[in-house]
Design a protein around this motif. Structure first.
Motif, mmCIF file in Angstrom:
data_model
loop_
_atom_site.group_PDB
_atom_site.id
_atom_site.type_symbol
_atom_site.label_atom_id
_atom_site.label_comp_id
_atom_site.label_asym_id
_atom_site.label_seq_id
_atom_site.Cartn_x
_atom_site.Cartn_y
_atom_site.Cartn_z
ATOM 1 N N VAL A 1 42.041 -1.266 -14.932
ATOM 2 C CA VAL A 1 40.897 -1.078 -13.940
ATOM 3 C C VAL A 1 40.556 -2.349 -13.451
ATOM 4 O O VAL A 1 40.527 -2.562 -12.209
ATOM 5 C CB VAL A 1 39.977 -0.672 -14.520
ATOM 6 C CG1 VAL A 1 38.621 -0.590 -13.799
ATOM 7 C CG2 VAL A 1 40.086 1.013 -15.183
ATOM 8 N N ASN A 2 40.707 -3.374 -14.195
ATOM 9 C CA ASN A 2 40.102 -4.727 -13.918
ATOM 10 C C ASN A 2 41.259 -5.230 -12.734
ATOM 11 O O ASN A 2 41.089 -6.079 -11.879
ATOM 12 C CB ASN A 2 40.005 -5.736 -14.835
ATOM 13 C CG ASN A 2 39.790 -7.043 -14.493
ATOM 14 O OD1 ASN A 2 40.408 -7.927 -14.331
ATOM 15 N ND2 ASN A 2 38.091 -7.206 -14.019
ATOM 16 N N GLU B 1 43.223 -3.547 -10.909
ATOM 17 C CA GLU B 1 43.343 -2.549 -9.746
ATOM 18 C C GLU B 1 44.910 -1.795 -9.804
ATOM 19 O O GLU B 1 45.237 -1.827 -8.796
ATOM 20 C CB GLU B 1 42.886 -3.044 -8.531
ATOM 21 C CG GLU B 1 41.155 -3.295 -8.408
ATOM 22 C CD GLU B 1 40.956 -3.791 -7.380
ATOM 23 O OE1 GLU B 1 40.796 -3.140 -6.446
ATOM 24 O OE2 GLU B 1 40.396 -4.888 -7.276
ATOM 25 N N ILE B 2 45.388 -1.659 -10.622
ATOM 26 C CA ILE B 2 46.794 -0.935 -10.903
ATOM 27 C C ILE B 2 46.759 0.270 -11.358
ATOM 28 O O ILE B 2 45.593 0.814 -11.897
ATOM 29 C CB ILE B 2 47.591 -1.923 -11.511
ATOM 30 C CG1 ILE B 2 47.405 -2.285 -12.870
ATOM 31 C CG2 ILE B 2 48.133 -3.220 -10.699
ATOM 32 C CD1 ILE B 2 48.457 -3.043 -13.657
ATOM 33 N N PHE C 1 39.827 -10.344 -23.919
ATOM 34 C CA PHE C 1 39.794 -9.574 -22.597
ATOM 35 C C PHE C 1 39.108 -10.259 -21.781
ATOM 36 O O PHE C 1 39.559 -10.563 -20.485
ATOM 37 C CB PHE C 1 39.587 -8.037 -22.936
ATOM 38 C CG PHE C 1 38.946 -7.429 -21.594
ATOM 39 C CD1 PHE C 1 40.123 -7.146 -20.806
ATOM 40 C CD2 PHE C 1 37.844 -7.063 -21.363
ATOM 41 C CE1 PHE C 1 39.779 -6.318 -19.546
ATOM 42 C CE2 PHE C 1 37.552 -6.412 -20.194
ATOM 43 C CZ PHE C 1 38.728 -6.042 -19.210
ATOM 44 N N LEU C 2 37.804 -10.656 -21.974
ATOM 45 C CA LEU C 2 36.999 -11.257 -21.046
ATOM 46 C C LEU C 2 37.522 -12.651 -20.638
ATOM 47 O O LEU C 2 37.361 -13.160 -19.564
ATOM 48 C CB LEU C 2 35.491 -11.537 -21.570
ATOM 49 C CG LEU C 2 34.702 -10.385 -21.847
ATOM 50 C CD1 LEU C 2 33.455 -10.568 -22.799
ATOM 51 C CD2 LEU C 2 34.626 -9.356 -20.630
ATOM 52 N N VAL D 1 48.457 0.270 -20.434
ATOM 53 C CA VAL D 1 48.180 0.971 -21.962
ATOM 54 C C VAL D 1 49.732 1.128 -22.342
ATOM 55 O O VAL D 1 50.021 1.065 -23.703
ATOM 56 C CB VAL D 1 47.715 2.041 -21.582
ATOM 57 C CG1 VAL D 1 47.252 3.057 -22.951
ATOM 58 C CG2 VAL D 1 46.313 2.094 -21.109
ATOM 59 N N ILE E 1 40.305 -12.063 -18.075
ATOM 60 C CA ILE E 1 39.566 -11.843 -16.786
ATOM 61 C C ILE E 1 38.989 -13.110 -15.996
ATOM 62 O O ILE E 1 39.397 -13.579 -15.084
ATOM 63 C CB ILE E 1 38.577 -10.750 -16.848
ATOM 64 C CG1 ILE E 1 38.904 -9.386 -17.325
ATOM 65 C CG2 ILE E 1 37.743 -10.667 -15.361
ATOM 66 C CD1 ILE E 1 37.639 -8.729 -17.621
ATOM 67 N N PHE E 2 38.355 -14.033 -17.030
ATOM 68 C CA PHE E 2 37.815 -15.245 -16.425
ATOM 69 C C PHE E 2 39.006 -16.057 -16.001
ATOM 70 O O PHE E 2 38.978 -16.703 -14.907
ATOM 71 C CB PHE E 2 37.126 -15.787 -17.810
ATOM 72 C CG PHE E 2 36.416 -17.143 -17.171
ATOM 73 C CD1 PHE E 2 35.469 -17.385 -16.670
ATOM 74 C CD2 PHE E 2 36.928 -18.442 -17.860
ATOM 75 C CE1 PHE E 2 34.766 -18.445 -16.141
ATOM 76 C CE2 PHE E 2 36.647 -19.600 -17.251
ATOM 77 C CZ PHE E 2 35.211 -19.701 -16.718
ATOM 78 N N ASN F 1 40.808 -15.034 -12.908
ATOM 79 C CA ASN F 1 40.193 -15.144 -11.488
ATOM 80 C C ASN F 1 40.179 -16.734 -11.055
ATOM 81 O O ASN F 1 39.826 -17.113 -10.007
ATOM 82 C CB ASN F 1 38.743 -14.708 -11.689
ATOM 83 C CG ASN F 1 38.667 -13.025 -11.561
ATOM 84 O OD1 ASN F 1 39.488 -12.521 -10.783
ATOM 85 N ND2 ASN F 1 37.840 -12.441 -12.399
ATOM 86 N N LEU F 2 40.311 -17.541 -12.163
ATOM 87 C CA LEU F 2 39.996 -18.972 -12.070
ATOM 88 C C LEU F 2 41.071 -19.620 -10.907
ATOM 89 O O LEU F 2 40.915 -20.545 -10.430
ATOM 90 C CB LEU F 2 40.114 -19.560 -13.503
ATOM 91 C CG LEU F 2 39.254 -21.014 -13.516
ATOM 92 C CD1 LEU F 2 37.934 -20.799 -13.219
ATOM 93 C CD2 LEU F 2 39.684 -21.369 -15.142
ATOM 94 N N LEU G 1 46.443 3.680 -13.398
ATOM 95 C CA LEU G 1 45.674 3.717 -14.751
ATOM 96 C C LEU G 1 46.976 4.081 -15.717
ATOM 97 O O LEU G 1 47.471 4.704 -15.567
ATOM 98 C CB LEU G 1 44.811 4.812 -14.907
ATOM 99 C CG LEU G 1 43.241 4.353 -14.523
ATOM 100 C CD1 LEU G 1 42.344 5.622 -14.471
ATOM 101 C CD2 LEU G 1 42.798 3.232 -15.245
ATOM 102 N N PHE H 1 43.398 0.461 -20.742
ATOM 103 C CA PHE H 1 42.962 0.858 -19.691
ATOM 104 C C PHE H 1 41.851 0.006 -18.862
ATOM 105 O O PHE H 1 41.920 -0.005 -17.730
ATOM 106 C CB PHE H 1 41.849 2.086 -20.083
ATOM 107 C CG PHE H 1 42.822 3.339 -20.245
ATOM 108 C CD1 PHE H 1 43.521 3.672 -19.055
ATOM 109 C CD2 PHE H 1 42.820 4.142 -21.374
ATOM 110 C CE1 PHE H 1 44.284 5.075 -19.196
ATOM 111 C CE2 PHE H 1 43.743 5.405 -21.527
ATOM 112 C CZ PHE H 1 44.457 5.464 -20.439
ATOM 113 N N CYS H 2 41.072 -1.071 -19.531
ATOM 114 C CA CYS H 2 40.046 -1.857 -19.053
ATOM 115 C C CYS H 2 41.112 -2.848 -18.134
ATOM 116 O O CYS H 2 40.382 -3.223 -17.182
ATOM 117 C CB CYS H 2 39.560 -2.528 -20.247
ATOM 118 S SG CYS H 2 38.358 -1.630 -21.152
#
Lengths: 168, 282
Positions: free
Chosen positions: A74-75, A77-78, A26-27, A84, A30-31, A34-35, A80, A70-71
């Motif tokens: 949230v990340n 921004e869509i 997951f991290l 899932v 995200i990384f 954003n790249l 909730l 869910f994470c």
């Protein structure tokens, strides 16, 4: 030969080991998202989730799919629950047919993962992304990349599972 | 062959062939729960707070990827001929940004100068003997409209009037140790000696307590007045300087006893505009 019978770890550690691998993916997701300034992104979390659903369907359940879904909602921004829902359906399908999926050749598994990811991305684009002309190219390239990445993820997680985890 | 002894049933239960496929009924509770959350988020936006907290806590990862992207761009540019061009462009953009900021500051300064110039123009009149400049520090609308002006209190006297770039705007209400409170000319019970420009008739204007509204006191019904007649200060009584435009006649009607006219004058000055106020002796 009988190492699968010698329990190395208890259920809790297996369960949390799965959680940790999904958290790392997951991290990473995200990384990487954003790249690059892309509408679609590499769904590493989903791929790790598919692996665990295929490898240890009894241990993983649906909780991790919900938590990290869910994470991601949230990340990104869509709404909730959108990730899932997709995660739950994909987890269900994978757990339902895991016998057949395990029996497939690696290339067939890659194709299956590519199709799942394609549907997943199309759903997210249709409902939550702004339409850009480059989106088709991004979609095809990332689906292709995901199918190429699947054997790598599969191999890494398999090695980790053999080394650290014994299913309950 | 077997290092440990196991019963057949134990082996069988651990073998993958015995692991059953997931039933749809197991999925239902999670699906229903997710749908409830989805509907709640659509209708009541419940995720807003969670999203802001989450995004804040994950910002280091986002920033990390951003700086990684910047670093890779820097490295790739360093080895190309574009490097100098891009760095020049960056410098120029920074310069433009700085100059734009300077320009904004200058525009503000020029506006302020214009305001001061217009106000100082009044001091050239022979009727204004001495003036003190002040800066508006506060505006209040309750219980009555007033502005607070920071100025040199030692030079301020109660009989001074307040002039802004729009002209005569008010009178001194109270003098405090550091600032002065000014009320507008249309404040209730403020009387201003005026002059109808067209007929040269002297009148007394009284504030009505409503924004920009004044009325002429005891104005006989046979007087010569029409709509849009301009009213200036007459300077009589020595309380207000002569020759400032107060306003225009807006409404003329008969009083209840028909002996006088009720004339409403619309003040043209904007009480709370600008940043500076000039206090002057009439």
């Amino acid at each position: 030969m009988t190492e699968y019978l010698d329990k190395k770890n208890n259920f809790i550690s297996v369960y949390f080991f799965i959680g940790i691998t999904i958290l790392v993916s997951f991290l990473l997701e995200i990384f990487t998202s954003n790249l690059f300034d892309l509408s679609v992104y590499l769904p590493v979390t989903l791929m790790v989730l598919i692996y665990w659903n295929m490898a240890l369907p009894k241990d993983i359940g649906l909780i991790w799919a919900m938590i990290f879904g869910f994470c991601l909602d949230v990340n990104k921004e869509i709404l909730l629950g959108s990730h899932v829902l997709l995660f739950l359906l994909i987890s269900f399908l994978t757990q339902r047919y895991f016998h057949r999926l395990r029996a497939l050749y690696m290339i067939q598994q890659s194709l299956f993962v590519a199709v799942v990811i394609l549907i997943y991305q199309i759903f997210l684009i249709l409902f939550f992304s702004e339409f850009r002309q480059s989106i088709f190219l991004e979609l095809i390239l990332l689906t292709l990349l995901s199918s190429l990445l699947w054997p790598v993820i599969f191999g890494i997680l398999r090695q980790l599972r053999i080394k650290f985890v014994q299913s309950s | 062959m077997f290092q440990k002894e196991h019963k057949q049933t134990s082996i069988a239960s651990n073998a993958i062939f015995t692991t059953g496929s997931m039933r749809a009924s197991k999925l239902l509770p999670s699906l229903i729960f997710t749908l409830i959350i989805l509907i709640l988020d659509i209708n009541f936006n419940v995720g807003k707070e969670i999203k802001s907290v989450f995004l804040e806590s994950f910002s280091p990862i986002s920033n990390l990827s951003q700086s990684t992207a910047d670093l890779s761009e820097e490295i790739s540019l360093f080895f190309t001929s574009q490097h100098k061009l891009v760095s020049d462009l960056k410098d120029k953009n920074n310069e433009i940004e700085r100059l734009n900021f300077e320009l904004l500051k200058l525009e503000q300064l020029s506006k302020e100068n214009q305001e001061l110039l217009e106000m100082m123009g009044y001091t050239k009149r022979k009727t204004i003997s001495k003036s003190v400049i002040g800066e508006i520090i506060d505006m209040s609308y309750f219980p009555k409209e007033s502005i607070s002006i920071k100025t040199d209190i030692d030079e301020i006297k109660e009989e001074m009037v307040a002039i802004s770039m729009n002209g005569l705007v008010g009178t001194i209400d109270q003098i405090f140790p550091n600032y002065v409170k000014v009320v507008p000319i249309y404040e209730k019970n403020v009387n201003i000696p005026g002059l109808i420009q067209r007929t040269n008739q002297n009148i007394i204007l009284e504030g009505k307590g409503e924004q920009n509204k004044l009325s002429i006191k005891n104005f006989k019904n046979n007087s010569n007045i029409i709509l849009d007649d301009k009213i200036f200060t007459s300077g009589l009584g020595g309380k207000y300087p002569k020759g400032f435009l107060i306003g225009k006649v807006k409404k003329i009607s008969n009083s209840e006893d028909q002996s006088t006219l009720e004339v409403e004058v619309q003040s043209l000055s904007n009480f709370s505009s600008g940043t500076k106020i000039l206090f002057a002796y009439p």
